[in-house]
Design a protein around this motif. Structure first.
Motif, mmCIF file in Angstrom:
data_model
loop_
_atom_site.group_PDB
_atom_site.id
_atom_site.type_symbol
_atom_site.label_atom_id
_atom_site.label_comp_id
_atom_site.label_asym_id
_atom_site.label_seq_id
_atom_site.Cartn_x
_atom_site.Cartn_y
_atom_site.Cartn_z
ATOM 1 N N PHE A 133 0.811 -1.215 0.000
ATOM 2 C CA PHE A 133 0.000 0.000 0.000
ATOM 3 C C PHE A 133 0.849 1.271 0.000
ATOM 4 O O PHE A 133 0.408 2.313 0.474
ATOM 5 C CB PHE A 133 -0.938 -0.002 1.211
ATOM 6 C CG PHE A 133 -2.235 -0.705 0.963
ATOM 7 C CD1 PHE A 133 -3.386 0.000 0.657
ATOM 8 C CD2 PHE A 133 -2.317 -2.081 1.014
ATOM 9 C CE1 PHE A 133 -4.584 -0.636 0.430
ATOM 10 C CE2 PHE A 133 -3.508 -2.740 0.789
ATOM 11 C CZ PHE A 133 -4.651 -2.016 0.495
ATOM 12 N N GLU A 190 -2.649 10.031 3.057
ATOM 13 C CA GLU A 190 -1.960 8.830 3.529
ATOM 14 C C GLU A 190 -2.762 8.143 4.631
ATOM 15 O O GLU A 190 -2.811 6.909 4.704
ATOM 16 C CB GLU A 190 -0.564 9.194 4.023
ATOM 17 C CG GLU A 190 0.412 9.516 2.902
ATOM 18 C CD GLU A 190 1.764 9.993 3.417
ATOM 19 O OE1 GLU A 190 2.791 9.501 2.924
ATOM 20 O OE2 GLU A 190 1.782 10.869 4.299
ATOM 21 N N ARG A 220 -5.447 6.260 2.956
ATOM 22 C CA ARG A 220 -4.912 5.050 2.326
ATOM 23 C C ARG A 220 -4.662 3.974 3.376
ATOM 24 O O ARG A 220 -4.901 2.782 3.140
ATOM 25 C CB ARG A 220 -3.620 5.382 1.585
ATOM 26 C CG ARG A 220 -3.220 4.280 0.632
ATOM 27 C CD ARG A 220 -1.855 4.438 0.000
ATOM 28 N NE ARG A 220 -1.448 5.790 -0.241
ATOM 29 C CZ ARG A 220 -0.229 6.237 0.027
ATOM 30 N NH1 ARG A 220 0.666 5.442 0.600
ATOM 31 N NH2 ARG A 220 0.111 7.468 -0.246
ATOM 32 N N LEU A 222 -7.840 10.840 -1.498
ATOM 33 C CA LEU A 222 -6.892 9.904 -2.119
ATOM 34 C C LEU A 222 -6.333 10.523 -3.398
ATOM 35 O O LEU A 222 -7.056 11.195 -4.140
ATOM 36 C CB LEU A 222 -7.581 8.571 -2.458
ATOM 37 C CG LEU A 222 -8.018 7.699 -1.282
ATOM 38 C CD1 LEU A 222 -8.652 6.411 -1.793
ATOM 39 C CD2 LEU A 222 -6.856 7.374 -0.352
ATOM 40 N N THR A 256 -3.474 6.439 -6.558
ATOM 41 C CA THR A 256 -4.103 5.435 -5.705
ATOM 42 C C THR A 256 -5.492 5.091 -6.218
ATOM 43 O O THR A 256 -5.897 3.926 -6.230
ATOM 44 C CB THR A 256 -4.187 5.935 -4.250
ATOM 45 O OG1 THR A 256 -2.881 6.294 -3.809
ATOM 46 C CG2 THR A 256 -4.749 4.875 -3.329
#
Length: 620
Positions: free
Chosen positions: A421, A439, A442, A465, A469
């Motif tokens: 990830f 982040e 995520r 995001l 991503t």
């Protein structure tokens, strides 16, 4: 073109983390520029520096003259003690202050002030501007002026802050994720507004349709380098792919050359080493080039979903109301394996309520819900989760599981999953408080998917995001074998993923539309156009103009000219009458609003009819 703002060799760190180094670019008058970069590279920090709210470690910002900058933050910084009215009309601009004082007098029916500020409105010729201000407030659904900022939701605060920055009409408008928390109607309105205005724009957004239609230039920040793409998002994608392919070729060549040079250096006699220093320097350069990580922006989500049985999720006549507000009325639906459902509707129509009912977090008023025994929900909520800022990133994942087992026998450690990830080992042992907003989102997504769900429910997953991503998440969802429900205002994301839509109209009736968001929206627009045609008679086909030399007024045009003269005289009389009424101080609050709106309409009508009168009078 006039350079409005110039950034030269900017560098910035957050603690021991380097965000960007020696980046330079210029924003020119009437450009509409978007900044694209992955989360954690300092997009918001860069915006703060350009707006003058932060300073770079190195480098400088140069502004042209006294240009006015308007900055909409990703999370608005408003005074909780202010009212909505005070926050919306907060300004140092004399015209905005005049409108603010007039509107405040009207709002609280202070007749002496109404007379005073009506005269100022006249002297500043502010009626057209006021009409534009009211349009902005109406489109952003700002009506309750006396409400305190402290009482507003995050989405409402975003709309108030946006109204303020648009009303002030800055020379350079800076927007950080402007579409977050806006419903689809507002996003489309803002898109059209920014597309038509000549304002200079610099923004960060993940909404790719918005970006594609509004911006004419894209700055991509990658590896401390700014790549400039003079075109929209589609053009940017083409050029980025070309660059990546070219870089991949260069890296492969560098690796081949490096093998040759290293072999040479091993065989070279040490006594002659000083004679080939340039070749040893070349080896150092090749090591750097060959070691470029071409996959630093790629997340490979290769997790499989858990096995899913025949019975998935059956809804039978479910209903939910809050007092007189009915959000869901007698909904019956049976989910099928592999189904991908999108949910659209204005804010407050019951979308999140539906998700909470499906996941068992909220009871229905009536009806039954049956969930299959094999169903394992993964619920990504709009609010996210509150991470402990003192936890390390790897601790967050370890609390859920230190090893993740998949149905196909594969295993991943917490560290391996985080690396997948885009959290490299050094970031994994950093504290959560050091992560950017994107982040953290995520990381939240990581904690959802690591539970290996077979029924994903995603409530606004695209907020915060980055585009890289999102692209990978879209690919993961496209091949996902389980069921998916998505609530999102990101039209591009919805178009790529969903098979059909539940349309929430706010009256409790939920319509199942068999297609993507764009198909549904186009159908909506067609229906609206048909309604307009039914209300308005078809205009007569224009007559062919005569040759230029022989061009004279036709009989109908003479009649039109005569009517225009009467209309203009009538409108000027009405305008003068309304002006007197506005100055009288005798109107009620409702009458003042009505007369003010009519004054704006008359002004527009007069301009239109006078232009036509001039056009015809030249031929008379």
């Amino acid at each position: 073109m006039t350079p409005y703002l110039q950034a030269e060799n900017l560098s910035k760190r957050f603690g021991d983390q380097l965000l960007f180094e020696n980046i330079s670019f210029t924003i020119f008058e009437q450009q509409k520029v978007a900044l694209i970069a992955r989360n954690g590279t300092g997009k918001t920090t860069l915006m703060e520096i350009l707006a003058g709210n932060d300073t770079p470690e190195f480098g400088q910002i140069t502004k042209t003259g006294d240009i006015k900058i308007g900055y909409l933050k990703q999370i608005p910084d408003l005074d909780d003690n202010q009212t909505v009215f005070e926050a919306v009309f907060q300004s140092a601009d004399e015209m905005v202050e005049t409108i603010r004082n007039f509107e405040d007098a009207v709002l609280h029916n202070r007749k002496e002030d109404i007379t005073k500020y009506t005269e100022l409105m006249e002297s500043h010729q502010a009626w057209d501007y006021e009409f534009k201000v009211k349009q902005i407030l109406t489109q952003l659904k700002i009506f309750n002026y006396d409400q305190r900022i402290s009482e507003l939701s995050g989405g409402q605060k975003k709309r108030v802050a946006m109204a303020n920055v648009l009303i002030n009409e800055p020379d350079l408008l800076m927007l950080d994720e402007p579409t977050n928390h806006l419903d689809l109607d507002m996003i489309e309105w803002l898109e059209n507004y920014l597309e038509k205005t000549k304002i200079t724009l610099f923004m960060v957004t993940h909404d790719r349709y918005f970006l594609d239609r509004v911006c004419n230039e894209i700055l991509e920040m990658e590896g401390n380098t700014i790549y400039r793409h003079r075109g929209n998002y589609s053009y940017f994608l083409e050029k980025r792919q070309e660059r990546m392919e070219s870089t991949a070729t260069s890296v492969e060549k560098a690796k081949n050359l490096l093998r040759t040079e290293l072999e040479w250096s091993r065989r070279m006699p040490q006594a002659r080493g000083h004679k080939a220093k340039y070749r040893m320097d070349r080896v150092d350069d090749l090591i750097v080039k060959a070691g470029q990580n071409l996959n630093e922006n790629n997340i490979e989500l290769s997790m499989n979903s858990s096995r899913i049985g025949n019975k998935i999720l059956d809804l039978e006549n479910i209903s939910k109301s809050y007092g007189e507000l009915c959000l869901i009325k007698n909904l019956t639906y049976k989910f099928q394996r592999g189904e991908k459902l999108g949910i659209v509707g204005k804010n407050g129509t019951g979308k999140s309520t539906f998700l909470n009912i499906v996941t068992g977090n909220l009871p229905t008023d009536s009806g039954t819900i049956e969930i299959g025994q094999t169903i394992r929900f993964g619920y990504y909520q709009q609010t996210g989760i509150d991470f402990n800022p003192g936890d390390k990133v790897i601790d967050v994942v370890n609390k859920i599981a230190e090893v993740i087992n998949f149905d196909d026998g594969r295993k991943l450690t917490a560290s391996q999953l985080l690396t997948t990830f885009l959290f490299p080992p050094d970031t994994q042992y950093s504290f959560v408080e050091k992560l950017s907003g994107g982040e953290k989102r995520r990381l939240y997504l990581c904690t959802i998917l690591m539970t290996n769900p077979n029924f994903l429910i995603l409530d606004e997953p695209t907020n915060d995001l980055d585009i890289m991503t999102l692209s990978v998440l879209e690919e993961y969802l496209r091949v996902f074998q389980g069921c998916v429900i998505i609530v999102s205002h990101d039209r591009y994301f919805m178009d790529k993923i969903v098979d059909h839509l539940f349309v929430f109209n706010g009256d409790g009736n939920i319509k199942d539309f068999p297609g993507s968001y764009t198909l549904w929206r186009n159908k909506q627009l067609e229906e609206e156009e048909q309604e307009k045609k039914l209300k308005k008679p078809e205009p007569k086909a224009p007559q062919k103009p005569a040759k230029e030399k022989e061009r004279k007024l036709t009989f109908n045009e003479k009649k039109e000219l005569e009517q225009l003269e009467k209309d203009i005289e009538s409108l000027e009389t009405e305008k003068a009458t309304i002006s007197e009424e506005l100055n009288s101080g005798e109107l009620t609050n409702a009458e003042l609003h009505e007369k003010s709106n009519r004054f704006g309409e008359i002004t527009d009508l007069l301009e239109e009819k006078e232009m036509r009168w001039l056009e015809l009078s030249e031929l008379a």
